[in-house]
Design a protein around this motif. Sequence first.
Motif, PDB file in Angstrom:
ATOM      1  N   ALA A 105      13.509   4.999  56.807  1.00 46.13           N
ATOM      2  CA  ALA A 105      14.625   5.008  55.847  1.00 46.13           C
ATOM      3  C   ALA A 105      15.086   3.591  55.538  1.00 46.13           C
ATOM      4  N   ALA A 106      15.093   2.715  56.533  1.00 45.26           N
ATOM      5  CA  ALA A 106      15.495   1.316  56.318  1.00 45.26           C
ATOM      6  C   ALA A 106      14.509   0.613  55.391  1.00 45.26           C
ATOM      7  N   LYS A 107      13.221   0.866  55.585  1.00 43.07           N
ATOM      8  CA  LYS A 107      12.220   0.256  54.706  1.00 43.07           C
ATOM      9  C   LYS A 107      12.390   0.745  53.277  1.00 43.07           C
ATOM     10  N   ALA A 108      12.628   2.027  53.098  1.00 51.97           N
ATOM     11  CA  ALA A 108      12.823   2.588  51.754  1.00 51.97           C
ATOM     12  C   ALA A 108      14.031   1.946  51.065  1.00 51.97           C
ATOM     13  N   ALA A 109      15.111   1.756  51.807  1.00 51.37           N
ATOM     14  CA  ALA A 109      16.314   1.122  51.231  1.00 51.37           C
ATOM     15  C   ALA A 109      16.032  -0.326  50.842  1.00 51.37           C
ATOM     16  N   ALA A 110      15.266  -1.030  51.661  1.00 53.61           N
ATOM     17  CA  ALA A 110      14.926  -2.422  51.354  1.00 53.61           C
ATOM     18  C   ALA A 110      14.035  -2.516  50.117  1.00 53.61           C
ATOM     19  N   VAL A 111      13.080  -1.613  50.000  1.00 52.73           N
ATOM     20  CA  VAL A 111      12.165  -1.621  48.846  1.00 52.73           C
ATOM     21  C   VAL A 111      12.941  -1.446  47.544  1.00 52.73           C
ATOM     22  N   ILE A 112      13.942  -0.608  47.540  1.00 49.44           N
ATOM     23  CA  ILE A 112      14.764  -0.399  46.331  1.00 49.44           C
ATOM     24  C   ILE A 112      15.430  -1.705  45.897  1.00 49.44           C
ATOM     25  N   GLN A 113      15.831  -2.537  46.855  1.00 49.92           N
ATOM     26  CA  GLN A 113      16.510  -3.806  46.551  1.00 49.92           C
ATOM     27  C   GLN A 113      15.551  -4.922  46.158  1.00 49.92           C
ATOM     28  N   LEU A 114      14.256  -4.761  46.421  1.00 51.92           N
ATOM     29  CA  LEU A 114      13.278  -5.831  46.173  1.00 51.92           C
ATOM     30  C   LEU A 114      12.964  -5.904  44.686  1.00 51.92           C
ATOM     31  N   ARG A 115      13.759  -6.695  43.968  1.00 49.39           N
ATOM     32  CA  ARG A 115      13.566  -6.828  42.523  1.00 49.39           C
ATOM     33  C   ARG A 115      14.156  -8.140  42.039  1.00 49.39           C
ATOM     34  N   VAL A 116      13.743  -8.540  40.863  1.00 44.79           N
ATOM     35  CA  VAL A 116      14.259  -9.758  40.228  1.00 44.79           C
ATOM     36  C   VAL A 116      15.779  -9.664  40.132  1.00 44.79           C
ATOM     37  N   ASN A 117      16.452 -10.769  40.308  1.00 48.16           N
ATOM     38  CA  ASN A 117      17.916 -10.907  40.253  1.00 48.16           C
ATOM     39  C   ASN A 117      18.624 -10.390  41.498  1.00 48.16           C
ATOM     40  N   GLU A 118      17.894  -9.949  42.511  1.00 45.27           N
ATOM     41  CA  GLU A 118      18.474  -9.627  43.813  1.00 45.27           C
ATOM     42  C   GLU A 118      18.163 -10.790  44.743  1.00 45.27           C
ATOM     43  N   THR A 119      18.853 -10.829  45.872  1.00 47.41           N
ATOM     44  CA  THR A 119      18.558 -11.869  46.857  1.00 47.41           C
ATOM     45  C   THR A 119      17.793 -11.277  48.027  1.00 47.41           C
ATOM     46  N   ALA A 120      17.106 -12.144  48.728  1.00 46.40           N
ATOM     47  CA  ALA A 120      16.411 -11.724  49.938  1.00 46.40           C
ATOM     48  C   ALA A 120      17.415 -11.204  50.966  1.00 46.40           C
ATOM     49  N   GLU A 121      18.613 -11.786  50.985  1.00 47.35           N
ATOM     50  CA  GLU A 121      19.646 -11.306  51.895  1.00 47.35           C
ATOM     51  C   GLU A 121      20.050  -9.868  51.559  1.00 47.35           C
ATOM     52  N   SER A 122      20.131  -9.518  50.273  1.00 53.19           N
ATOM     53  CA  SER A 122      20.519  -8.144  49.909  1.00 53.19           C
ATOM     54  C   SER A 122      19.450  -7.138  50.323  1.00 53.19           C
ATOM     55  N   VAL A 123      18.189  -7.549  50.296  1.00 53.24           N
ATOM     56  CA  VAL A 123      17.099  -6.684  50.763  1.00 53.24           C
ATOM     57  C   VAL A 123      17.263  -6.447  52.262  1.00 53.24           C
ATOM     58  N   HIS A 124      17.485  -7.521  52.996  1.00 52.59           N
ATOM     59  CA  HIS A 124      17.693  -7.430  54.445  1.00 52.59           C
ATOM     60  C   HIS A 124      18.906  -6.551  54.762  1.00 52.59           C
ATOM     61  N   GLN A 125      19.999  -6.775  54.050  1.00 48.60           N
ATOM     62  CA  GLN A 125      21.224  -6.038  54.332  1.00 48.60           C
ATOM     63  C   GLN A 125      21.055  -4.541  54.077  1.00 48.60           C
ATOM     64  N   ALA A 126      20.283  -4.186  53.056  1.00 48.45           N
ATOM     65  CA  ALA A 126      20.035  -2.770  52.776  1.00 48.45           C
ATOM     66  C   ALA A 126      19.349  -2.106  53.971  1.00 48.45           C
ATOM     67  N   ALA A 127      18.373  -2.786  54.558  1.00 45.71           N
ATOM     68  CA  ALA A 127      17.683  -2.230  55.724  1.00 45.71           C
ATOM     69  C   ALA A 127      18.614  -2.170  56.935  1.00 45.71           C
ATOM     70  N   ILE A 128      19.352  -3.237  57.167  1.00 41.85           N
ATOM     71  CA  ILE A 128      20.252  -3.298  58.321  1.00 41.85           C
ATOM     72  C   ILE A 128      21.315  -2.204  58.219  1.00 41.85           C
ATOM     73  N   ASP A 129      21.870  -2.011  57.028  1.00 40.29           N
ATOM     74  CA  ASP A 129      22.900  -0.980  56.846  1.00 40.29           C
ATOM     75  C   ASP A 129      22.397   0.392  57.281  1.00 40.29           C
ATOM     76  N   VAL A 130      21.174   0.722  56.903  1.00 39.62           N
ATOM     77  CA  VAL A 130      20.609   2.028  57.282  1.00 39.62           C
ATOM     78  C   VAL A 130      20.452   2.124  58.797  1.00 39.62           C
ATOM     79  N   LEU A 131      19.952   1.064  59.415  1.00 39.46           N
ATOM     80  CA  LEU A 131      19.753   1.096  60.869  1.00 39.46           C
ATOM     81  C   LEU A 131      21.082   1.186  61.613  1.00 39.46           C
ATOM     82  N   LEU A 132      22.082   0.461  61.139  1.00 35.00           N
ATOM     83  CA  LEU A 132      23.405   0.536  61.770  1.00 35.00           C
ATOM     84  C   LEU A 132      24.022   1.922  61.579  1.00 35.00           C
ATOM     85  N   GLU A 133      23.905   2.473  60.365  1.00 35.63           N
ATOM     86  CA  GLU A 133      24.432   3.814  60.087  1.00 35.63           C
ATOM     87  C   GLU A 133      23.710   4.886  60.910  1.00 35.63           C
TER      88      GLU A 133
END
Length: 123
Positions: free
Chosen positions: A8-36
């Motif tokens: 689930a964390a990988k899936a959330a990160a993949v959604i964020q992996l796009r132009v105009n996003e930051t690498a930090e936002s990709v990381h945070q999407a994965a971390i949020d799922v793992l923490l939740e």
Amino acid sequence: RMHQAVVAAKAAAVIQLRVNETAESVHQAAIDVLLESGFESSRGKVSDSPTIQHGTGHGIGLDVHEPILLDIGGGPMLEREVFTIEPGLYGRRDGGVRVEDMLVVRSGDAQSLNKLHEGLDWK
């Protein structure tokens, strides 16, 4: 439970992996799922229970681990950059789980360069 959270964390990160996003936002999407999912972060130290111990991925280029890192402070991503997305959980008692894919940043959805079975049963 670990495997389900990492997928689930990988899936959330993949959604964020796009132009105009930051690498930090990709990381945070994965971390949020793992923490939740009830897991804690223990960057820099191994624990008995499964914890988050590293960033979510990294750029691929001339070196294996190349900037931009999908981690805290990771900057903007450009179209056609290639990244691994590889969240994981590790603990001395239960072992570890990491699920990884390599993707290309696009203006829309990221393009996967590989797609492996993510289940625990390979039959």
